[in-house]
Design a protein around this motif. Sequence first.
Motif, PDB file in Angstrom:
ATOM      1  N   ILE A 210      13.764  50.431  45.640  1.00 28.79           N
ATOM      2  CA  ILE A 210      13.638  51.417  46.542  1.00 28.79           C
ATOM      3  C   ILE A 210      15.664  52.372  46.493  1.00 28.79           C
ATOM      4  CG2 ILE A 210      14.210  51.579  49.007  1.00 28.79           C
ATOM      5  CD1 ILE A 210      12.220  50.751  49.721  1.00 28.79           C
ATOM      6  N   ILE A 211      15.720  51.347  45.888  1.00 26.58           N
ATOM      7  CA  ILE A 211      17.316  52.592  45.647  1.00 26.58           C
ATOM      8  C   ILE A 211      17.393  53.470  44.811  1.00 26.58           C
ATOM      9  CG2 ILE A 211      19.786  51.792  44.697  1.00 26.58           C
ATOM     10  CD1 ILE A 211      19.738  49.340  45.789  1.00 26.58           C
ATOM     11  N   ASP A 214      15.025  55.887  46.328  1.00 26.47           N
ATOM     12  CA  ASP A 214      16.062  57.342  47.083  1.00 26.47           C
ATOM     13  C   ASP A 214      16.464  58.113  46.229  1.00 26.47           C
ATOM     14  OD1 ASP A 214      18.403  57.231  49.162  1.00 26.47           O
ATOM     15  OD2 ASP A 214      16.228  57.309  49.856  1.00 26.47           O
ATOM     16  N   ARG A 215      17.630  57.613  45.237  1.00 26.43           N
ATOM     17  CA  ARG A 215      17.580  58.421  44.670  1.00 26.43           C
ATOM     18  C   ARG A 215      17.497  60.009  44.346  1.00 26.43           C
ATOM     19  NH1 ARG A 215      23.034  60.075  42.417  1.00 26.43           N
ATOM     20  NH2 ARG A 215      23.480  58.765  44.507  1.00 26.43           N
ATOM     21  N   ARG A 217      14.089  60.486  44.830  1.00 22.64           N
ATOM     22  CA  ARG A 217      13.956  61.396  45.944  1.00 22.64           C
ATOM     23  C   ARG A 217      15.176  62.509  46.357  1.00 22.64           C
ATOM     24  NH1 ARG A 217      12.057  59.140  51.878  1.00 22.64           N
ATOM     25  NH2 ARG A 217      13.740  58.135  51.238  1.00 22.64           N
TER      26      ARG A 217
ATOM     27  N   VAL B 482      25.661  49.456  48.637  1.00 16.01           N
ATOM     28  CA  VAL B 482      25.236  51.025  48.316  1.00 16.01           C
ATOM     29  C   VAL B 482      25.618  51.880  49.050  1.00 16.01           C
ATOM     30  CG1 VAL B 482      23.361  51.790  49.387  1.00 16.01           C
ATOM     31  CG2 VAL B 482      22.592  50.199  48.106  1.00 16.01           C
ATOM     32  N   ARG B 486      28.176  54.879  46.997  1.00 18.59           N
ATOM     33  CA  ARG B 486      27.681  56.171  47.748  1.00 18.59           C
ATOM     34  C   ARG B 486      28.953  56.489  48.126  1.00 18.59           C
ATOM     35  NH1 ARG B 486      23.512  59.392  48.240  1.00 18.59           N
ATOM     36  NH2 ARG B 486      24.283  61.301  48.000  1.00 18.59           N
ATOM     37  N   THR B 511      18.366  54.159  53.157  1.00 19.45           N
ATOM     38  CA  THR B 511      17.654  53.209  52.196  1.00 19.45           C
ATOM     39  C   THR B 511      17.894  51.746  52.244  1.00 19.45           C
ATOM     40  OG1 THR B 511      19.608  54.829  49.554  1.00 19.45           O
ATOM     41  CG2 THR B 511      17.941  52.966  49.996  1.00 19.45           C
ATOM     42  N   ASP B 514      15.021  50.832  54.308  1.00 22.76           N
ATOM     43  CA  ASP B 514      14.160  50.965  54.066  1.00 22.76           C
ATOM     44  C   ASP B 514      14.316  49.283  52.941  1.00 22.76           C
ATOM     45  OD1 ASP B 514      13.497  54.066  52.572  1.00 22.76           O
ATOM     46  OD2 ASP B 514      12.163  52.775  54.226  1.00 22.76           O
ATOM     47  N   ALA B 515      14.838  49.111  52.412  1.00 20.28           N
ATOM     48  CA  ALA B 515      15.405  47.863  51.222  1.00 20.28           C
ATOM     49  C   ALA B 515      15.075  46.276  52.682  1.00 20.28           C
ATOM     50  CB  ALA B 515      16.693  47.730  50.873  1.00 20.28           C
ATOM     51  N   THR B 518      11.351  45.958  54.195  1.00 23.94           N
ATOM     52  CA  THR B 518      10.523  45.772  52.758  1.00 23.94           C
ATOM     53  C   THR B 518      10.736  43.794  52.051  1.00 23.94           C
ATOM     54  OG1 THR B 518      12.176  46.720  51.345  1.00 23.94           O
ATOM     55  CG2 THR B 518       9.995  47.344  51.548  1.00 23.94           C
TER      56      THR B 518
END
Lengths: 318, 574
Positions: A210-211, A214-215, A217, B482, B486, B511, B514-515, B518
């Motif tokens: 997902i990481i 996401d990037r 996208r 994360v 960033r 992000t 979502d992570a 899931t």
Amino acid sequence: MLEIIPKDIKVNFVGHRYVWLAISTALVVVSVVLLMSRGFNYGIDFVGGAEIQLKFDKPVSVSELRDLLGGGGLGNLVIQQLGETQQNEFLVKLRGEDAESQEIIFKMESSLSQKMQKADFEIQRVDVVGEQAGKALRKSGFLSMFYALLCILVYVAVRFDYRYGPGAVVALAHDVILTMGIFSLTQKEFNLQIVAAILTVIGYSNNDTIIVYDRIREALIRYPNRTFKDNVNRSINETLSRTLLTSLFTLLVVVALMVLGGGVIYDFAFTMMIGILVGTYSSIFIASPILILVTDWQQRRLKKVASMKNTPLIAPRP
Amino acid sequence: MSRSWWAKLLFLIVVTVGAVAYVAPTVLKLDPQKSKFLIKEKINLGLDLQGGVYMVLGVDFRRVFTDVADRLAETLNEEIKRRQIGCSLIKPSTSTSAGLSDDPRFSLQCANLPEKAKLHDLIKKDFDHFRMTGDAGNDYEFGLSKLYKDAVRERTIGQSIEVIRNRIDEFGVAEPVIASLGKDRVSVELPGIKDIERAKELIGRTARLEFKLVSQEKSSDEVAALVSEIEAKNSLSYEQGERFSDYVQKINELAKGKIPANTEIAFEREGRRAGSEGNLGRIAHLLTSKAEITGEDLKEASVEIDPQDNRPYVNLHFNAKGAEAFDRMTGEKLHRQLAIVLDGIVHSVPVIQSRVSQGQAQITLGYGDYNTLLNEATDLAIVLRAGALPAQLKFQEQRVIGPSLGADSIEKGKFAAIVGCFAVFLGMLIYYRLSGLIADISLILNVLFVLAILAALGVSLTLPGIAAIALTVGIAVDSNVVIYERIREELKSGKSAKVAVEVGFNRAFRTILDANVTNAIAVAVLFNFGTGPIKGFAITLLIGIVTTLFTAVFVCRLLFDWYTDRFEVKELSI
């Protein structure tokens, strides 16, 4: 700032993607072959049977123990010594094919209490699983892995785009198959705990994927002028430190659990460790290449449809 | 600092204090009886940490279906005779177990077609429990309809759970957990139980239901006083873990001479509500020893609503023998209390109301509002049916954990988890410096919240659950990484500290969401599939995911805002 991955790293992941895919395909094939030929070393959870864990105050040898439990009349007993020799802990296993494991356990227990003082031994754990129940657990175990993958496929497709879904799921399925392959190779016992760990890994190792997605996208929106492949490649590079670090920190916990947890936790942590290692690899080297493959395939189809539209319905006379 | 920041801080402080309050009883080992602290719930220990038994029992429905079909067929036969329809029932032999079937059938032979049509009408109107399985000439064959079978299945499971619950009370287990598992199985957890073999034996048996009149020789106060007297004189008291029937026997022995010869003392469970397990707090009753009627004489028990005053009651339907006995009893003893005793424990003492029709009786249950009465009536009906229609239980899975293994595991597990968490804390501190410290603070709060929620919800902590807490820390860190990576990126691209933090959090949020979702999906599947300790693992992990979302985003942001505002940083320690 401490940085383990330099910020301007530029590895050509995308360019070499066929290499990664080839390696992975090979590994998957090997795993599948192993699974089909050697199969799993199923624990009683999946095959039915019984297990007793015993601890003695005095040293006892394996053959002595077999006698204590009632000797030859008890069929296929597997006796395993646990931990260190001075702990005098044993695990006695009986597989599902023997009927009425319950009765056998009862016989063993009474034989033991007849031949030894009650104070000299302790029954630490007894597990009995009927054969039917074992089969049912096995079926639901595999089904649940399947469902988890399915749900994630749907979620990723919805949150991102249907093109991203396959990449995520193929990466996860790859992780699961390789993990199961390792279990088949080492013939380590495959039981409920392992399936639990695999399900956890399915959920967790998706994080890395997902990481990256996401990037990707974000890059597609920000830099529409760069080619798709270029964006993907940069994204993987940019998120590399992120993916590696997250896996590293989780591994710290998992390794601690594995080394110090003992018993049930060890199996579980071991599975998670393999899952995380393989999962990190697949997030970097498989998920995105599949995404590219899907996109390429989609482009080709679109081109085909477009070119068909341009072809006149009636061929011009020569 | 802005107003909203202070508001958020206040919120966080309140939540944290609440969490500490919930964790305190466990950490300080407060005794629930003696403690005056507001919150008494400790964190429950799962079976694998406390020792105990976990069983899965399969229900054999064949006998149930066969019996049910039998009774319905009999009722049908009565109706046919009453309406003088020219058909006769051919009863299949069900007395041997060869006759037991998952899909019992019976056939009806009719004299001619018009009679057959009458029969058909009757069944269609009043007997929708049946489905037609054969139609040939003047004969019909019937079986039970799928809908009805499903209803019976569900009912039987409910009954079995009730019966098991009743029996487990015998052992005074502190927190038994009995639940249905799928459509045809029951799971039983008995933490800390000592007499395992007897528990297994007792649970497997079929139910024993008895109806005994409450003796009028002594009032209920007198009986209670007598029991206390006996206990005090002989230093006798019921201890948890002891066999309840032993205790009752002792009391009765010591009471000889003080109670009439044909009576005995029995106990009713106090505060009995579906869901309140254990708690054999007792109301003593003096009962006539002879059981007037037993479960074998009861055909059916159902909950009805009295149309006149809209009150729920239980309708009992006896067979011929039972009806006779009941008539005898109620003719003389109308409006007396009848004790319903299941496996030696008094379930309730309703008042005999009146005979409604042949072999039927009404039982009303005291006073209360509609819902309370409805619940009581439903419970009672279940108990009665359980005694009347026993289903056979078969052991499918059993896991016994000895207590010492549990203690050992806790120690090792705790240690491993703490070391793992500590490694993560250190790592974050080294790699991200002050920001790492902020992350560590949020991680500590994370663990605190998970433990507090476990205590508050009464979720059991299992050994895998301990691993789950450690894993939560490992996974929570991901969210922090994360965000921080960033922020680092934004800083590199030239943004100021404050802006970088803002952008970092905002961009990373999706992000992280979502992570974690899931993650949650897979764990939810695991929760569905797993049993026992694995369920404990799944739910602990799920709780951890929720708290992670809270701490990684809300808490960290709060602390960061304070950091950037208060210290006017030009260069972020990250």
